[in-house]
Design a protein around this motif. Sequence first.
Motif, PDB file in Angstrom:
ATOM      1  N   SER A  23       0.834  -1.194   0.000  1.00 26.89           N
ATOM      2  CA  SER A  23       0.000   0.000   0.000  1.00 26.89           C
ATOM      3  C   SER A  23       0.883   1.264   0.000  1.00 26.89           C
ATOM      4  N   LEU A  24       1.987   1.218   0.745  1.00 29.99           N
ATOM      5  CA  LEU A  24       2.919   2.361   0.724  1.00 29.99           C
ATOM      6  C   LEU A  24       3.527   2.533  -0.675  1.00 29.99           C
ATOM      7  N   VAL A  25       3.889   1.424  -1.300  1.00 29.92           N
ATOM      8  CA  VAL A  25       4.452   1.487  -2.665  1.00 29.92           C
ATOM      9  C   VAL A  25       3.440   2.160  -3.603  1.00 29.92           C
ATOM     10  N   ALA A  26       2.170   1.772  -3.473  1.00 34.12           N
ATOM     11  CA  ALA A  26       1.128   2.347  -4.344  1.00 34.12           C
ATOM     12  C   ALA A  26       0.955   3.835  -4.066  1.00 34.12           C
ATOM     13  N   THR A  27       0.961   4.217  -2.780  1.00 37.28           N
ATOM     14  CA  THR A  27       0.803   5.640  -2.428  1.00 37.28           C
ATOM     15  C   THR A  27       1.939   6.462  -3.040  1.00 37.28           C
ATOM     16  N   MET A  28       3.157   5.968  -2.910  1.00 38.70           N
ATOM     17  CA  MET A  28       4.312   6.735  -3.422  1.00 38.70           C
ATOM     18  C   MET A  28       4.279   6.791  -4.950  1.00 38.70           C
ATOM     19  N   LEU A  29       3.909   5.686  -5.570  1.00 40.95           N
ATOM     20  CA  LEU A  29       3.852   5.679  -7.037  1.00 40.95           C
ATOM     21  C   LEU A  29       2.801   6.676  -7.517  1.00 40.95           C
ATOM     22  N   HIS A  30       1.638   6.669  -6.861  1.00 42.42           N
ATOM     23  CA  HIS A  30       0.571   7.572  -7.308  1.00 42.42           C
ATOM     24  C   HIS A  30       0.973   9.032  -7.137  1.00 42.42           C
ATOM     25  N   GLN A  31       1.674   9.334  -6.045  1.00 38.47           N
ATOM     26  CA  GLN A  31       2.154  10.707  -5.839  1.00 38.47           C
ATOM     27  C   GLN A  31       3.106  11.118  -6.985  1.00 38.47           C
ATOM     28  N   THR A  32       3.986  10.200  -7.333  1.00 39.50           N
ATOM     29  CA  THR A  32       4.982  10.490  -8.380  1.00 39.50           C
ATOM     30  C   THR A  32       4.307  10.641  -9.741  1.00 39.50           C
ATOM     31  N   VAL A  33       3.413   9.728 -10.047  1.00 38.53           N
ATOM     32  CA  VAL A  33       2.726   9.785 -11.345  1.00 38.53           C
ATOM     33  C   VAL A  33       1.885  11.060 -11.436  1.00 38.53           C
ATOM     34  N   SER A  34       1.182  11.424 -10.363  1.00 36.64           N
ATOM     35  CA  SER A  34       0.344  12.632 -10.411  1.00 36.64           C
ATOM     36  C   SER A  34       1.191  13.876 -10.622  1.00 36.64           C
TER      37      SER A  34
ATOM     38  N   ALA B 129       4.076  14.075 -12.050  1.00 30.84           N
ATOM     39  CA  ALA B 129       4.623  14.062 -13.414  1.00 30.84           C
ATOM     40  C   ALA B 129       3.546  14.409 -14.442  1.00 30.84           C
ATOM     41  N   ARG B 130       2.354  13.817 -14.264  1.00 31.76           N
ATOM     42  CA  ARG B 130       1.273  14.101 -15.234  1.00 31.76           C
ATOM     43  C   ARG B 130       0.846  15.557 -15.187  1.00 31.76           C
ATOM     44  N   ALA B 131       0.890  16.169 -13.996  1.00 33.15           N
ATOM     45  CA  ALA B 131       0.466  17.570 -13.873  1.00 33.15           C
ATOM     46  C   ALA B 131       1.346  18.473 -14.727  1.00 33.15           C
ATOM     47  N   VAL B 132       2.589  18.055 -14.927  1.00 31.48           N
ATOM     48  CA  VAL B 132       3.526  18.892 -15.684  1.00 31.48           C
ATOM     49  C   VAL B 132       3.591  18.473 -17.152  1.00 31.48           C
ATOM     50  N   ALA B 133       3.611  17.176 -17.390  1.00 31.10           N
ATOM     51  CA  ALA B 133       3.911  16.709 -18.746  1.00 31.10           C
ATOM     52  C   ALA B 133       2.703  16.158 -19.500  1.00 31.10           C
ATOM     53  N   GLY B 134       1.610  15.877 -18.793  1.00 30.62           N
ATOM     54  CA  GLY B 134       0.445  15.258 -19.454  1.00 30.62           C
ATOM     55  C   GLY B 134       0.546  13.738 -19.410  1.00 30.62           C
ATOM     56  N   ARG B 135      -0.604  13.090 -19.538  1.00 34.32           N
ATOM     57  CA  ARG B 135      -0.677  11.631 -19.343  1.00 34.32           C
ATOM     58  C   ARG B 135       0.196  10.844 -20.312  1.00 34.32           C
ATOM     59  N   ASP B 136       0.235  11.294 -21.571  1.00 36.78           N
ATOM     60  CA  ASP B 136       0.931  10.486 -22.588  1.00 36.78           C
ATOM     61  C   ASP B 136       2.436  10.472 -22.421  1.00 36.78           C
ATOM     62  N   ARG B 137       2.955  11.446 -21.679  1.00 29.80           N
ATOM     63  CA  ARG B 137       4.422  11.570 -21.556  1.00 29.80           C
ATOM     64  C   ARG B 137       4.964  10.907 -20.297  1.00 29.80           C
TER      65      ARG B 137
ATOM     66  N   GLY C 278      -1.942  -1.289 -10.995  1.00 31.86           N
ATOM     67  CA  GLY C 278      -3.324  -0.857 -10.835  1.00 31.86           C
ATOM     68  C   GLY C 278      -3.663   0.454 -11.513  1.00 31.86           C
ATOM     69  N   LEU C 279      -2.696   1.104 -12.154  1.00 32.56           N
ATOM     70  CA  LEU C 279      -3.024   2.335 -12.887  1.00 32.56           C
ATOM     71  C   LEU C 279      -3.827   1.962 -14.142  1.00 32.56           C
TER      72      LEU C 279
ATOM     73  N   LEU D 139       3.323   1.759 -20.776  1.00 31.04           N
ATOM     74  CA  LEU D 139       4.186   0.839 -20.025  1.00 31.04           C
ATOM     75  C   LEU D 139       5.294   0.337 -20.943  1.00 31.04           C
ATOM     76  N   LEU D 140       6.532   0.575 -20.525  1.00 35.82           N
ATOM     77  CA  LEU D 140       7.681   0.074 -21.300  1.00 35.82           C
ATOM     78  C   LEU D 140       8.124  -1.251 -20.709  1.00 35.82           C
ATOM     79  N   ALA D 141       8.523  -2.167 -21.586  1.00 32.39           N
ATOM     80  CA  ALA D 141       8.954  -3.492 -21.115  1.00 32.39           C
ATOM     81  C   ALA D 141      10.325  -3.393 -20.456  1.00 32.39           C
ATOM     82  N   ASP D 142      10.511  -4.221 -19.442  1.00 34.13           N
ATOM     83  CA  ASP D 142      11.787  -4.295 -18.724  1.00 34.13           C
ATOM     84  C   ASP D 142      12.509  -5.546 -19.218  1.00 34.13           C
ATOM     85  N   PRO D 143      13.734  -5.408 -19.742  1.00 33.00           N
ATOM     86  CA  PRO D 143      14.434  -6.597 -20.247  1.00 33.00           C
ATOM     87  C   PRO D 143      14.809  -7.597 -19.149  1.00 33.00           C
ATOM     88  N   GLY D 144      14.641  -7.210 -17.865  1.00 31.08           N
ATOM     89  CA  GLY D 144      14.851  -8.172 -16.784  1.00 31.08           C
ATOM     90  C   GLY D 144      16.302  -8.347 -16.370  1.00 31.08           C
ATOM     91  N   GLN D 145      17.121  -7.338 -16.641  1.00 34.69           N
ATOM     92  CA  GLN D 145      18.530  -7.455 -16.244  1.00 34.69           C
ATOM     93  C   GLN D 145      18.948  -6.349 -15.291  1.00 34.69           C
TER      94      GLN D 145
END
Length: 192
Positions: free
Chosen positions: A30-41, A43-51, A61-62, A68-74
């Motif tokens: 839940s903390l991870v989700a809270t921090m991610l949402h704060q960061t995404v919000s 960023a979106r406020a400045v750059a817009g959703r597509d960026r 859960g977004l 979403l960019l793929a992670d090569p797993g390394q």
Amino acid sequence: MRCWIVIPIKAPQACKTRLSSALGDSERQSLVATMLHQTVSAARAVAGRDRVLLLGPSRHGLAEDTPLLADPGQGLNAALASARDAAIVQDVHRLICLSADLPTIEPGDVAALLDVPRDAIALAPDRAGTGTNALSLPLPAAAPFRFRYGECSSDAHRAEAARLGLPFLCLERPGLALDIDEPEDIARWQQD
Ligand SMILES: Nc1nc2c(ncn2[C@@H]2O[C@H](COP(=O)(O)OP(=O)(O)OP(=O)(O)O)[C@@H](O)[C@H]2O)c(=O)[nH]1
Ligand SMILES: O=C(O)[C@H](O)COP(=O)(O)O
């Protein structure tokens, strides 16, 4: 200027494992989700959703239209290098790499990462001044930049800028400096 703000993040159950001694799994996620949402919000406020793009195996859960960019797993450095290469193909001129564990980040912090001189690299260190919480890279000038997340990454990234002959700026802002890695960081955040 075309920019991307890339937020690397591991799978939900794999995030912030160093907090496991203080938080149960559901509290930690839940903390991870809270921090991610704060960061995404912020960023979106400045750059817009597509960026604003997540980089990793999950959207946490977004909404399904969240890029979403793929992670090569390394590991983180390889994942960011692959995001950087994808950005160059899309003619992106500035790439911001933003950690997903910044609970007090605000839009002004993201704006500061974008508002840097052309061809300069900007870095926001953690509170200790040794880690890297955000990086702002000019493209294609920083195409050969080697990501050096890990120990003392702030100095290593500064050295990369020097190797490429690009101007380097250190951005010291509270919203970019407070990252949550260890249980003590949670206490510090709650005291602030
Ligand atoms: N996509 C991706 N993101 C990563 C990877 N490694 C770290 N990250 C993300 O990079 C950011 C900084 O990483 P850390 O602060 O070490 O976070 P963490 O790996 O969740 O923390 P611990 O599990 O406690 O080591 C966080 O947003 C992580 O989710 C990786 O291999 N791939
Ligand atoms: O280079 C870094 O700053 C670390 O790899 C990621 O940072 P953290 O684990 O200190 O948040």
